[in-house]
Design a protein around this motif. Sequence first.
Motif, PDB file in Angstrom:
ATOM      1  N   THR A 253       0.818  -1.219   0.000  1.00  0.00           N
ATOM      2  CA  THR A 253       0.000   0.000   0.000  1.00  0.00           C
ATOM      3  C   THR A 253       0.848   1.263   0.000  1.00  0.00           C
ATOM      4  O   THR A 253       0.308   2.369   0.109  1.00  0.00           O
ATOM      5  N   THR A 254       2.170   1.113  -0.113  1.00  0.00           N
ATOM      6  CA  THR A 254       3.047   2.278  -0.199  1.00  0.00           C
ATOM      7  C   THR A 254       3.699   2.300  -1.575  1.00  0.00           C
ATOM      8  O   THR A 254       4.126   1.262  -2.078  1.00  0.00           O
ATOM      9  N   PRO A 255       3.802   3.457  -2.197  1.00  0.00           N
ATOM     10  CA  PRO A 255       4.387   3.524  -3.547  1.00  0.00           C
ATOM     11  C   PRO A 255       5.904   3.395  -3.507  1.00  0.00           C
ATOM     12  O   PRO A 255       6.537   3.642  -2.479  1.00  0.00           O
ATOM     13  N   SER A 256       6.473   2.996  -4.629  1.00  0.00           N
ATOM     14  CA  SER A 256       7.932   3.032  -4.748  1.00  0.00           C
ATOM     15  C   SER A 256       8.366   4.488  -4.911  1.00  0.00           C
ATOM     16  O   SER A 256       7.611   5.320  -5.414  1.00  0.00           O
ATOM     17  N   VAL A 257       9.568   4.806  -4.469  1.00  0.00           N
ATOM     18  CA  VAL A 257      10.063   6.185  -4.484  1.00  0.00           C
ATOM     19  C   VAL A 257      11.356   6.241  -5.283  1.00  0.00           C
ATOM     20  O   VAL A 257      12.273   5.439  -5.068  1.00  0.00           O
ATOM     21  N   HIS A 258      11.426   7.186  -6.212  1.00  0.00           N
ATOM     22  CA  HIS A 258      12.637   7.430  -6.991  1.00  0.00           C
ATOM     23  C   HIS A 258      13.040   8.884  -6.745  1.00  0.00           C
ATOM     24  O   HIS A 258      12.376   9.807  -7.222  1.00  0.00           O
ATOM     25  N   LYS A 263      14.759  15.753  -7.248  1.00  0.00           N
ATOM     26  CA  LYS A 263      13.422  15.450  -7.741  1.00  0.00           C
ATOM     27  C   LYS A 263      12.944  14.124  -7.148  1.00  0.00           C
ATOM     28  O   LYS A 263      13.721  13.172  -7.057  1.00  0.00           O
ATOM     29  N   VAL A 264      11.701  14.083  -6.771  1.00  0.00           N
ATOM     30  CA  VAL A 264      11.113  12.884  -6.187  1.00  0.00           C
ATOM     31  C   VAL A 264       9.937  12.437  -7.046  1.00  0.00           C
ATOM     32  O   VAL A 264       9.063  13.240  -7.367  1.00  0.00           O
ATOM     33  N   ARG A 265       9.970  11.164  -7.422  1.00  0.00           N
ATOM     34  CA  ARG A 265       8.875  10.615  -8.221  1.00  0.00           C
ATOM     35  C   ARG A 265       8.356   9.352  -7.547  1.00  0.00           C
ATOM     36  O   ARG A 265       9.132   8.486  -7.141  1.00  0.00           O
ATOM     37  N   TYR A 266       7.043   9.262  -7.417  1.00  0.00           N
ATOM     38  CA  TYR A 266       6.402   8.100  -6.804  1.00  0.00           C
ATOM     39  C   TYR A 266       5.810   7.206  -7.884  1.00  0.00           C
ATOM     40  O   TYR A 266       5.170   7.680  -8.819  1.00  0.00           O
ATOM     41  N   GLY A 267       6.036   5.911  -7.737  1.00  0.00           N
ATOM     42  CA  GLY A 267       5.534   4.956  -8.716  1.00  0.00           C
ATOM     43  C   GLY A 267       4.622   3.925  -8.083  1.00  0.00           C
ATOM     44  O   GLY A 267       4.128   4.104  -6.968  1.00  0.00           O
ATOM     45  N   HIS A 268       4.406   2.841  -8.816  1.00  0.00           N
ATOM     46  CA  HIS A 268       3.564   1.766  -8.307  1.00  0.00           C
ATOM     47  C   HIS A 268       4.255   1.048  -7.149  1.00  0.00           C
ATOM     48  O   HIS A 268       5.470   1.155  -6.960  1.00  0.00           O
ATOM     49  N   HIS A 313      -9.352   9.307  -8.299  1.00  0.00           N
ATOM     50  CA  HIS A 313      -9.860   8.164  -7.547  1.00  0.00           C
ATOM     51  C   HIS A 313      -8.753   7.177  -7.179  1.00  0.00           C
ATOM     52  O   HIS A 313      -8.683   6.705  -6.033  1.00  0.00           O
ATOM     53  N   GLY A 314      -7.874   6.838  -8.112  1.00  0.00           N
ATOM     54  CA  GLY A 314      -6.855   5.821  -7.868  1.00  0.00           C
ATOM     55  C   GLY A 314      -5.925   6.171  -6.731  1.00  0.00           C
ATOM     56  O   GLY A 314      -5.667   5.347  -5.846  1.00  0.00           O
ATOM     57  N   VAL A 315      -5.414   7.396  -6.736  1.00  0.00           N
ATOM     58  CA  VAL A 315      -4.509   7.845  -5.672  1.00  0.00           C
ATOM     59  C   VAL A 315      -5.249   7.897  -4.342  1.00  0.00           C
ATOM     60  O   VAL A 315      -4.699   7.519  -3.294  1.00  0.00           O
ATOM     61  N   ALA A 316      -6.498   8.338  -4.366  1.00  0.00           N
ATOM     62  CA  ALA A 316      -7.285   8.437  -3.136  1.00  0.00           C
ATOM     63  C   ALA A 316      -7.512   7.057  -2.518  1.00  0.00           C
ATOM     64  O   ALA A 316      -7.362   6.874  -1.307  1.00  0.00           O
ATOM     65  N   VAL A 317      -7.848   6.078  -3.340  1.00  0.00           N
ATOM     66  CA  VAL A 317      -8.049   4.713  -2.833  1.00  0.00           C
ATOM     67  C   VAL A 317      -6.746   4.161  -2.269  1.00  0.00           C
ATOM     68  O   VAL A 317      -6.725   3.502  -1.222  1.00  0.00           O
TER      69      VAL A 317
END
Length: 355
Positions: A253-258, A263-268, A313-317
């Motif tokens: 339930t936590t995203p991967s972090v790059h 710069k910070v990018r969040y993934g699946h 919706h996706g990020v909120a869920v």
Amino acid sequence: MQYIAFDSHKRYTYAVVEDPGGNRIMEQRIEHRKGELATFLAHYEPHSPVALETIGSWYWIVDEIEAADMEPKLVNARRAKMMLCSSKKTDRLDARGMNTLQRAGTLPTVWIPPGELRDIRELFRTRMVFKQQVTRLKNRILSCFSKYGISFDETTSDAFNVKGRAAVQSACSMLPVHTKESVMQLLAQLDGTNRAIAELEARMREVGSQTPEVQLLQTIPGIGPILSHVIAYEIGDIRRFASARHLASYAGTTPSVHASGGKVRYGHAPADVNHYLQWAFVEAANCIALRHTFLKARHVAQLYARLRATKGHGVAVGAVARHLAEAAYWVLTTKSPYKEPQHARVNTVVSSKKG
């Protein structure tokens, strides 16, 4: 004590046995036949650790290791490969590498649930597979009607409740002959899958005891009788998680972090998570999303509404699922029912006073 490593595949296992000094005692390929691994291990010192990567069929291999009075060590394969930093991959090198990590005391292991728990889990996991199949069948049926301009939106809110099913059956006469036959077969498959789910749920109620952990989990919004059992059996011993963040990560339930160059990018979520726990928390979050207007006084509904308005919706869920995973950690650790976060209660009080 000796160090033993198994690089296991579908039909065979490559075994390497070493002494504490790293000297190899034995290397051997063992064909997969019941009792063969236990017989091999019987030649070595009892209680020696046996490293085994997390492959799909590890249950019976762990049983054989335990039957030989050895100590199984289930290895996180991805982390082990990262630690070994090897560009080459063979059965021999993989097994030797696991023994190297064992001797160094850095072998990345994962929890091995007891045999009874592994057995019961299959009921809940199979139900999840059937529920996914139900969704696919429903979508396929509706797609067949949609191709010919037939919709059930005005007839009923759900094409598969009692009223909707009658409308579906009636509309079959409007389809071409072969499409009609296809839909009838899909409906029969849907009915059979629903019956299988009902039978599984009946068995789940028999074997799934109403433990204090299950009861506590049901105090969390969105988590009912089925999901509480899934979560309890998939988590197992809550003490194996150091924090709520660790459980949320394990549950996917936590995203991967790059993060690089400021710069910070969040993934699946990473692939090596517990997908059954991930499904359970996302399912609970979707239940909250469907009823958020009726639960607007609850923190989870406010969280969903706020993020949906800005992130979708996706990020909120996903955010709600993470909150539920962290809440599960706290209710199981403190052995107390779910409580609304303090700031959420304050916001609710302030809003009511303004009104």
